[in-house]
Scaffold this motif. Structure first.
Motif, PDB file in Angstrom:
ATOM      1  N   LEU A   1       0.815  -1.207   0.000  1.00 48.17           N
ATOM      2  CA  LEU A   1       0.000   0.000   0.000  1.00 48.17           C
ATOM      3  C   LEU A   1       0.854   1.265   0.000  1.00 48.17           C
TER       4      LEU A   1
ATOM      5  N   VAL B   1      -0.459   4.749  -2.090  1.00 52.08           N
ATOM      6  CA  VAL B   1      -1.560   4.823  -3.045  1.00 52.08           C
ATOM      7  C   VAL B   1      -2.476   5.957  -2.612  1.00 52.08           C
TER       8      VAL B   1
ATOM      9  N   ILE C   1      -6.496   6.351   3.911  1.00 48.50           N
ATOM     10  CA  ILE C   1      -5.830   5.140   3.431  1.00 48.50           C
ATOM     11  C   ILE C   1      -6.529   3.880   3.917  1.00 48.50           C
TER      12      ILE C   1
ATOM     13  N   LEU D   1      -8.406   0.953   1.778  1.00 49.78           N
ATOM     14  CA  LEU D   1      -8.028  -0.453   1.906  1.00 49.78           C
ATOM     15  C   LEU D   1      -9.240  -1.310   2.229  1.00 49.78           C
TER      16      LEU D   1
ATOM     17  N   THR E   1     -11.441  -1.840  -0.690  1.00 50.13           N
ATOM     18  CA  THR E   1     -10.845  -2.739  -1.676  1.00 50.13           C
ATOM     19  C   THR E   1     -10.932  -4.197  -1.239  1.00 50.13           C
TER      20      THR E   1
ATOM     21  N   ARG F   1      -1.260  -4.050  -6.717  1.00 45.38           N
ATOM     22  CA  ARG F   1      -0.984  -2.652  -7.024  1.00 45.38           C
ATOM     23  C   ARG F   1      -0.508  -2.590  -8.467  1.00 45.38           C
TER      24      ARG F   1
ATOM     25  N   LEU G   1      -5.014   0.463  -6.686  1.00 42.85           N
ATOM     26  CA  LEU G   1      -5.116  -0.647  -5.745  1.00 42.85           C
ATOM     27  C   LEU G   1      -6.294  -1.511  -6.150  1.00 42.85           C
TER      28      LEU G   1
END
Length: 522
Positions: free
Chosen positions: A303, A309, A317, A321, A324, A451, A457
């Motif tokens: 990451l 990212v 962040i 995450l 995702t 990535r 991502l």
């Protein structure tokens, strides 16, 4: 068929619990308050309830593909086990125990790893769907999706994985498209499966049938094209497009046309746009009970390195995450309440990082439990496990989270994503997985976090690897991972579906038109 009786003399050991025991279980309803109020007061233990179900339907014979049509089309079913007779209602209630209530049971691991109990779980879903279609006059599912739902079932002849479902699936489109599927055993297995794949593409929108293929590297039927499912094996991951609440539409334009020539049955020509390339990968999810605590380090380094990212909009962040690894599943718990997915996931990450730091320096780990955590101390701890260049906002959030822990025991509980169960039922374990841990395992299991070279991502199949292409098919709801076809210049093969943060809702076409080419998919 008006009546069906299943008669087996050796379905299990001598009866330990009468039919009435299962029949007295409350109707299975997906409502946590009902489970806590009614099922929670059930006089039988979890072990007794599962023993009843194993007795009635635990025999592997029920997993045969042909039993599906026979049971769903029959007007009346009785299960006869030697001298014992079980009604459909009894089996229905018992299957509900395995399907719904077992997730709250302290013997959940025993239940979910028992292949014999896959049948009652599927039977509950199938019969419920059949009832709803009858009540609401809903058309049957096409053969392709129906066959996918029964891939775990057994058949001596692989072609029966399709032929054995024709009577309970919608075949009305076959004649319209000039193709047909009948129980013709002169056709090769590859021919039958390929024909289903082509018709599935015609019957579903947005290339959705590609989402059900699974890991083609594990195919038992040789020489199948990558875009054709091997129905003799189960799919290795849960299709992302089952998240119905998430209205994925990577390209809102209408679906592009594909070309298929029966003289070249292994090739499909598709409208394809190459979006990006996979640069690095790591496991998207892991068993927290078996964790070596290095997985979370790999995840954060993917990451953050070589540069973090970039989140979109108001996301930070961790939110990026979470969105995702759960493929943007809405953060709603089993009670229908919203939960703090980012906060729960940050807790799991922080606690697992603490365990990783402890392996490197017990002194440094102990200092993190001595009160309010200073961001500089946390940066030192992250550096000890080779996590470098974390943004200040992430460090501050992690330091605030870690300040709430005082003992290694508390950290260990947090690292496993557990919380104290809020109910008062003694049959439940003291701790259960929090809502985020459940969502994470549901969609991240057997998948890869990746990535791209352009800094995106994504969540992809476990077989994705650096160098793979992230491609967009015209009109697709999802991006897909593709790989160059060996020995055929310009040709590609399908690896699997993916979720790419920041492009799932038409953002690409808002930025400008996409230039599609006609690609040969093998």
């Amino acid at each position: 068929m008006s009546r069906l009786t299943f008669t087996r003399d050796e379905l299990g050991p001598t009866r330990a619990y009468p039919e009435q025991s299962v029949h007295d279980i409350p109707d299975p309803i997906v409502d946590i308050s009902v489970i806590e109020r009614d099922f929670g007061r059930c006089q039988f233990t979890d072990e007794q309830l599962v023993a009843m179900i194993r007795y009635f339907v635990g025999n592997i014979w029920f997993s045969r593909i042909w039993t599906v049509q026979e049971m769903l089309l029959a007007r009346q079913i009785r299960f006869i086990c030697g001298s014992d007779v079980a009604s459909l209602d009894t089996i229905w209630r018992g299957a509900g125990v395995v399907t719904l209530f077992s997730a709250f049971s302290n013997i959940w691991d025993d239940i979910r790893h028992d292949p014999k109990l896959a049948w009652p779980r599927m039977f509950f879903d199938e019969s419920n769907s059949q009832r709803m279609r009858t009540i609401w006059n809903i058309r049957l599912h096409p053969t392709g999706p129906t066959a996918h739902g029964h891939r775990w079932r057994d058949a001596t002849d692989p072609r029966d994985k399709i032929f054995g479902l024709l009577a309970i699936s919608d075949t009305s489109m076959f004649g319209i498209h000039g193709r047909s599927i009948v129980a013709d055993y002169s056709q090769a297995v590859e021919e039958v499966f390929t024909k289903v794949a082509v018709i599935s593409l015609l019957e579903t929108e947005g290339w959705r049938s590609f989402t059900f293929i699974g890991d083609s590297t594990q195919n038992r039927i040789p020489n199948l094209p990558s875009w054709v499912a091997d129905y003799t094996q189960q799919s290795q991951w849960r299709p992302l497009q089952l998240i119905l609440e998430c209205k994925y539409q990577v390209t809102p334009s209408s679906q592009g046309q594909f070309r298929y020539n029966e003289d070249i049955p292994e090739r499909l020509v598709v409208p394809y746009y190459e979006f990006d390339t996979v640069a690095s990968v790591c496991p998207a999810c892991w068993r927290v009970y078996e964790s070596k605590n290095s997985e979370v380090v790999d995840l954060l380094n993917l990451l953050l390195s070589p540069s973090p990212v970039e989140p979109k909009g108001s996301d930070d962040i961790i939110t990026m995450l979470v969105r995702t690894v759960t493929a943007d599943e809405p953060a709603i718990d089993i009670r229908g309440h919203a939960f703090d997915a980012s906060g729960q996931f940050l807790e799991i990450i922080c606690c697992q990082l603490w365990l990783a730091v402890q392996k490197k320096s017990s002194t440094l780990a102990q200092r993190l439990l001595e009160g309010e955590v200073d961001p500089n101390l946390l940066t030192e701890a992250l550096d000890s496990v080779e996590i470098r260049r974390p943004p200040d906002t992430l460090v501050n959030d992690m330091a605030k989270m870690m300040s709430g822990y005082r003992t290694e025991k508390d950290v260990s509980i947090g690292a496993r994503g557990l919380e104290t169960y809020p109910g008062d039922l003694s049959r439940y374990a003291t701790h259960v997985g929090n809502s985020m841990q459940t969502a994470w395992g549901k969609w991240g299991a057997d998948r890869t976090l990746f990535r791209t070279t352009r800094g995106h991502l994504g969540l992809g199949p476990r077989t994705a690897q650096p160098g793979d292409r992230v491609g967009i098919l015209q009109g697709a709801k999802m991006p897909y991972i593709f790989r160059d076809k060996e020995g055929k210049e310009g040709a590609i093969k399908l690896v699997g579906e993916s979720f790419v943060y920041g492009i799932m809702y038409g953002e690409l076409e808002e930025e400008g038109s996409l230039e599609y080419i006609q690609a040969a998919l093998y």
